[in-house]
Motif scaffolding. Structure first.
Motif, PDB file in Angstrom:
ATOM      1  N   GLN A 269       0.738  -1.388   0.112  1.00  0.00           N
ATOM      2  CA  GLN A 269      -0.064  -0.062   0.053  1.00  0.00           C
ATOM      3  C   GLN A 269       0.943   1.314   0.074  1.00  0.00           C
ATOM      4  O   GLN A 269       2.139   1.139   0.427  1.00  0.00           O
ATOM      5  CB  GLN A 269      -0.868   0.127   1.105  1.00  0.00           C
ATOM      6  CG  GLN A 269      -0.304  -0.209   2.540  1.00  0.00           C
ATOM      7  CD  GLN A 269      -1.162  -0.352   3.545  1.00  0.00           C
ATOM      8  OE1 GLN A 269      -2.029   0.548   3.797  1.00  0.00           O
ATOM      9  NE2 GLN A 269      -0.729  -1.311   4.651  1.00  0.00           N
ATOM     10  N   THR A 270       0.237   2.190  -0.390  1.00  0.00           N
ATOM     11  CA  THR A 270       0.996   3.705  -0.494  1.00  0.00           C
ATOM     12  C   THR A 270       0.137   4.768   0.083  1.00  0.00           C
ATOM     13  O   THR A 270      -1.192   4.615   0.096  1.00  0.00           O
ATOM     14  CB  THR A 270       1.402   4.214  -1.861  1.00  0.00           C
ATOM     15  OG1 THR A 270       0.296   3.985  -2.626  1.00  0.00           O
ATOM     16  CG2 THR A 270       2.360   3.140  -2.535  1.00  0.00           C
ATOM     17  N   PRO A 271       0.623   5.656   0.924  1.00  0.00           N
ATOM     18  CA  PRO A 271      -0.285   6.911   1.630  1.00  0.00           C
ATOM     19  C   PRO A 271      -0.533   7.685   0.371  1.00  0.00           C
ATOM     20  O   PRO A 271      -0.280   7.651  -0.727  1.00  0.00           O
ATOM     21  CB  PRO A 271       0.689   7.490   2.347  1.00  0.00           C
ATOM     22  CG  PRO A 271       1.926   6.359   2.610  1.00  0.00           C
ATOM     23  CD  PRO A 271       2.003   5.942   1.336  1.00  0.00           C
ATOM     24  N   PRO A 272      -1.866   8.301   0.733  1.00  0.00           N
ATOM     25  CA  PRO A 272      -2.511   9.172  -0.524  1.00  0.00           C
ATOM     26  C   PRO A 272      -1.292  10.020  -1.099  1.00  0.00           C
ATOM     27  O   PRO A 272      -0.812  10.850  -0.149  1.00  0.00           O
ATOM     28  CB  PRO A 272      -3.753   9.745   0.338  1.00  0.00           C
ATOM     29  CG  PRO A 272      -3.976   8.593   1.410  1.00  0.00           C
ATOM     30  CD  PRO A 272      -2.633   8.285   1.769  1.00  0.00           C
TER      31      PRO A 272
ATOM     32  N   PRO B 256     -19.614  -4.566  -2.605  1.00  0.00           N
ATOM     33  CA  PRO B 256     -19.687  -3.333  -1.750  1.00  0.00           C
ATOM     34  C   PRO B 256     -18.588  -2.216  -2.363  1.00  0.00           C
ATOM     35  O   PRO B 256     -17.884  -1.694  -1.403  1.00  0.00           O
ATOM     36  CB  PRO B 256     -19.068  -3.919  -0.596  1.00  0.00           C
ATOM     37  CG  PRO B 256     -18.285  -4.966  -0.985  1.00  0.00           C
ATOM     38  CD  PRO B 256     -18.821  -5.583  -2.204  1.00  0.00           C
ATOM     39  N   PHE B 257     -18.609  -1.996  -3.431  1.00  0.00           N
ATOM     40  CA  PHE B 257     -17.546  -0.965  -3.812  1.00  0.00           C
ATOM     41  C   PHE B 257     -17.984   0.312  -4.270  1.00  0.00           C
ATOM     42  O   PHE B 257     -17.321   1.113  -4.610  1.00  0.00           O
ATOM     43  CB  PHE B 257     -16.885  -1.544  -5.148  1.00  0.00           C
ATOM     44  CG  PHE B 257     -16.222  -2.733  -5.106  1.00  0.00           C
ATOM     45  CD1 PHE B 257     -15.727  -3.183  -3.703  1.00  0.00           C
ATOM     46  CD2 PHE B 257     -16.019  -3.890  -5.969  1.00  0.00           C
ATOM     47  CE1 PHE B 257     -15.031  -4.428  -3.395  1.00  0.00           C
ATOM     48  CE2 PHE B 257     -15.583  -5.203  -5.733  1.00  0.00           C
ATOM     49  CZ  PHE B 257     -14.938  -5.538  -4.474  1.00  0.00           C
ATOM     50  N   LYS B 258     -19.462   0.448  -4.251  1.00  0.00           N
ATOM     51  CA  LYS B 258     -19.763   2.070  -4.588  1.00  0.00           C
ATOM     52  C   LYS B 258     -19.204   2.869  -3.639  1.00  0.00           C
ATOM     53  O   LYS B 258     -19.209   2.668  -2.509  1.00  0.00           O
ATOM     54  CB  LYS B 258     -21.324   1.684  -4.630  1.00  0.00           C
ATOM     55  CG  LYS B 258     -21.985   3.113  -5.257  1.00  0.00           C
ATOM     56  CD  LYS B 258     -23.487   3.038  -5.396  1.00  0.00           C
ATOM     57  CE  LYS B 258     -24.409   4.165  -5.895  1.00  0.00           C
ATOM     58  NZ  LYS B 258     -23.642   4.591  -7.301  1.00  0.00           N
ATOM     59  N   GLY B 259     -18.828   3.867  -4.370  1.00  0.00           N
ATOM     60  CA  GLY B 259     -18.416   5.132  -3.591  1.00  0.00           C
ATOM     61  C   GLY B 259     -16.938   5.041  -3.084  1.00  0.00           C
ATOM     62  O   GLY B 259     -16.432   5.938  -2.225  1.00  0.00           O
ATOM     63  N   ALA B 260     -16.390   3.873  -3.481  1.00  0.00           N
ATOM     64  CA  ALA B 260     -14.956   3.665  -2.919  1.00  0.00           C
ATOM     65  C   ALA B 260     -13.966   4.883  -3.823  1.00  0.00           C
ATOM     66  O   ALA B 260     -14.197   5.022  -4.866  1.00  0.00           O
ATOM     67  CB  ALA B 260     -14.411   2.188  -3.494  1.00  0.00           C
ATOM     68  N   ASP B 261     -13.323   5.517  -2.883  1.00  0.00           N
ATOM     69  CA  ASP B 261     -12.581   6.542  -3.406  1.00  0.00           C
ATOM     70  C   ASP B 261     -11.033   6.337  -3.399  1.00  0.00           C
ATOM     71  O   ASP B 261     -10.181   7.514  -3.579  1.00  0.00           O
ATOM     72  CB  ASP B 261     -12.902   7.975  -2.744  1.00  0.00           C
ATOM     73  CG  ASP B 261     -12.474   7.842  -1.328  1.00  0.00           C
ATOM     74  OD1 ASP B 261     -12.173   6.698  -0.866  1.00  0.00           O
ATOM     75  OD2 ASP B 261     -12.811   8.957  -0.616  1.00  0.00           O
ATOM     76  N   ASN B 262     -10.540   5.199  -3.219  1.00  0.00           N
ATOM     77  CA  ASN B 262      -9.187   4.695  -3.154  1.00  0.00           C
ATOM     78  C   ASN B 262      -8.538   4.814  -4.702  1.00  0.00           C
ATOM     79  O   ASN B 262      -9.286   5.189  -5.682  1.00  0.00           O
ATOM     80  CB  ASN B 262      -8.921   3.458  -2.816  1.00  0.00           C
ATOM     81  CG  ASN B 262      -9.534   2.417  -3.482  1.00  0.00           C
ATOM     82  OD1 ASN B 262     -10.539   2.815  -4.115  1.00  0.00           O
ATOM     83  ND2 ASN B 262      -8.980   1.087  -3.501  1.00  0.00           N
TER      84      ASN B 262
ATOM     85  N   LEU C 139      -9.045  -3.986  -0.500  1.00  0.00           N
ATOM     86  CA  LEU C 139     -10.329  -3.617  -1.356  1.00  0.00           C
ATOM     87  C   LEU C 139     -10.291  -2.038  -1.488  1.00  0.00           C
ATOM     88  O   LEU C 139     -10.709  -1.487  -2.358  1.00  0.00           O
ATOM     89  CB  LEU C 139     -11.446  -4.282  -0.652  1.00  0.00           C
ATOM     90  CG  LEU C 139     -11.673  -5.734  -0.737  1.00  0.00           C
ATOM     91  CD1 LEU C 139     -13.045  -6.052  -0.043  1.00  0.00           C
ATOM     92  CD2 LEU C 139     -11.941  -6.184  -2.188  1.00  0.00           C
ATOM     93  N   PHE C 140      -9.902  -1.463  -0.397  1.00  0.00           N
ATOM     94  CA  PHE C 140     -10.133  -0.133  -0.193  1.00  0.00           C
ATOM     95  C   PHE C 140      -9.046   0.778  -0.123  1.00  0.00           C
ATOM     96  O   PHE C 140      -8.887   1.910   0.102  1.00  0.00           O
ATOM     97  CB  PHE C 140     -11.250   0.290   0.739  1.00  0.00           C
ATOM     98  CG  PHE C 140     -12.565  -0.126   0.589  1.00  0.00           C
ATOM     99  CD1 PHE C 140     -13.513  -0.012  -0.360  1.00  0.00           C
ATOM    100  CD2 PHE C 140     -12.954  -1.635   1.389  1.00  0.00           C
ATOM    101  CE1 PHE C 140     -14.660  -0.582  -0.576  1.00  0.00           C
ATOM    102  CE2 PHE C 140     -14.288  -2.279   1.495  1.00  0.00           C
ATOM    103  CZ  PHE C 140     -14.814  -1.598   0.254  1.00  0.00           C
ATOM    104  N   GLY C 141      -7.797   0.299  -0.173  1.00  0.00           N
ATOM    105  CA  GLY C 141      -6.512   0.767   0.274  1.00  0.00           C
ATOM    106  C   GLY C 141      -6.005   1.261  -1.187  1.00  0.00           C
ATOM    107  O   GLY C 141      -6.411   1.183  -2.128  1.00  0.00           O
ATOM    108  N   ASN C 142      -5.098   2.224  -1.146  1.00  0.00           N
ATOM    109  CA  ASN C 142      -4.381   3.013  -2.110  1.00  0.00           C
ATOM    110  C   ASN C 142      -2.986   2.157  -2.358  1.00  0.00           C
ATOM    111  O   ASN C 142      -2.377   1.630  -1.593  1.00  0.00           O
ATOM    112  CB  ASN C 142      -3.846   4.201  -1.735  1.00  0.00           C
ATOM    113  CG  ASN C 142      -5.195   5.361  -1.566  1.00  0.00           C
ATOM    114  OD1 ASN C 142      -6.124   5.254  -2.466  1.00  0.00           O
ATOM    115  ND2 ASN C 142      -4.996   6.061  -0.468  1.00  0.00           N
TER     116      ASN C 142
END
Length: 317
Positions: free
Chosen positions: A125-128, A197-203, A282-285
């Motif tokens: 993973q990487t920070p935003p 469950p991915f709607k709205g995921a902003d990663n 699933l939701f990380g960057n």
């Protein structure tokens, strides 16, 4: 430091190229790409495959015999990411196997070896706003990632000792609608009409389409700018998990059924043992800065929204 040779200043002279793991997902697509570019290809596979040479990678003598007369080796064979594999499995199937093949390549007279590694050698993973760069410190988080980093280190050490020209490519998720692993699981869920469950995921997660990766490999062959370099690979278009699901569904001619996972549920997943890693995947960057790749090779990913379908579906029938 990047070499100053640009793509317009060199002309490839290599004609004979061997590919380990040629029957795999990447290898099957790479062979016709190299052949179309005028290269003579020798595909090596553990199992009998039409048009490929069966090989026992544990036999140094057989490897040297098969590789004799080849000029470049693209090394794809290895143990893929597998939750059931042990550390020892990855060490044997990645680190030790690569060492064996590199030594055989030297004995056979090959002068360039391209190793296809994984971004997992760097981490998960990487920070935003802080993508991985080619020079970033590697912090692999699991046995597979540790084995890929150890493979790279042993590979570089051997190549330098043998005075071989080497290149390492670290791809993230390799995308194609017929890919295995996570893409296959997602595709099956979409085909089955399951709600995801991915709607709205902003990663933001980088990926590389199969066609783009193979074009990068082709660009590195016999290119002096690629020698003794580590390159990160991506399409240069990071997507959220929601966008990835919609992209895959579109490529399958379907629509993804998505719902928004409540924020509280995601927060609970982060603190429940066994679910935190799933939430991150699933939701990380996971983003990559590929400027070293593009600037060193004078290369750009040949993939855009307009031609995405044609670019990522070379195997589609």
């Amino acid at each position: 430091m990047a070499n100053t040779i640009t793509a317009s200043e060199w002309s490839p002279t290599i004609s004979a190229i061997a590919i380990t793991g040629a029957s795999g997902f990447i290898g099957q697509a790479l062979l016709p790409v190299l052949s179309a570019a005028g290269h003579q290809c020798l595909g090596l596979s553990r199992q009998p495959q039409p048009g490929m040479q069966r090989v026992n990678y544990q036999s140094r003598a057989q490897l040297v015999s098969l590789l004799a007369g080849q000029e470049c080796l693209v090394h794809l064979a290895g143990v893929a990411h597998n939750p059931t594999a042990r550390e020892a499995d990855y060490q044997a199937g990645n680190v030790q196997l690569t060492a064996q093949i590199t030594k055989a390549a030297k004995e056979a007279g090959i002068h360039q070896v391209i190793l296809i590694s994984s971004i997992k050698a760097m981490g998960e993973q990487t920070p935003p706003g802080q993508p991985f760069t080619a020079e970033a410190l590697c912090r692999p988080e699991d046995a597979y990632g540790r084995s890929k980093l150890a493979t790279e280190q042993e590979f570089i050490s051997l190549c330098e000792r043998f005075q071989l020209q080497w290149t390492i490519i670290r791809p993230p998720l390799v995308y194609h609608p017929s890919a295995k692993g996570n893409i296959e699981r997602l595709a099956n869920a979409i085909k089955a009409g399951q709600w995801l469950p991915f709607k709205g995921a902003d990663n933001q997660r980088d990926w590389v389409s199969l066609a783009v990766l193979n074009d990068l490999i082709l660009t590195c062959i016999d290119n002096p700018a690629a020698h003794q370099q580590i390159f990160l690979a991506s399409d240069g278009q990071p997507l959220s998990t929601e966008a990835m699901a919609n992209r895959l569904a579109a490529d399958l001619g379907l629509s993804a059924k998505l719902f928004k996972l409540p924020r509280l549920v995601r927060l609970l997943m982060r603190i429940i043992p066994g679910l935190a890693r799933t939430e991150q995947k699933l939701f990380g960057n996971l983003t990559l800065d590929i400027r070293h790749t593009t600037e060193t090779l004078a290369w750009q990913p040949k993939c855009s929204d307009g031609d995405h379908q044609a670019s990522v579906n070379p195997l589609a029938k």
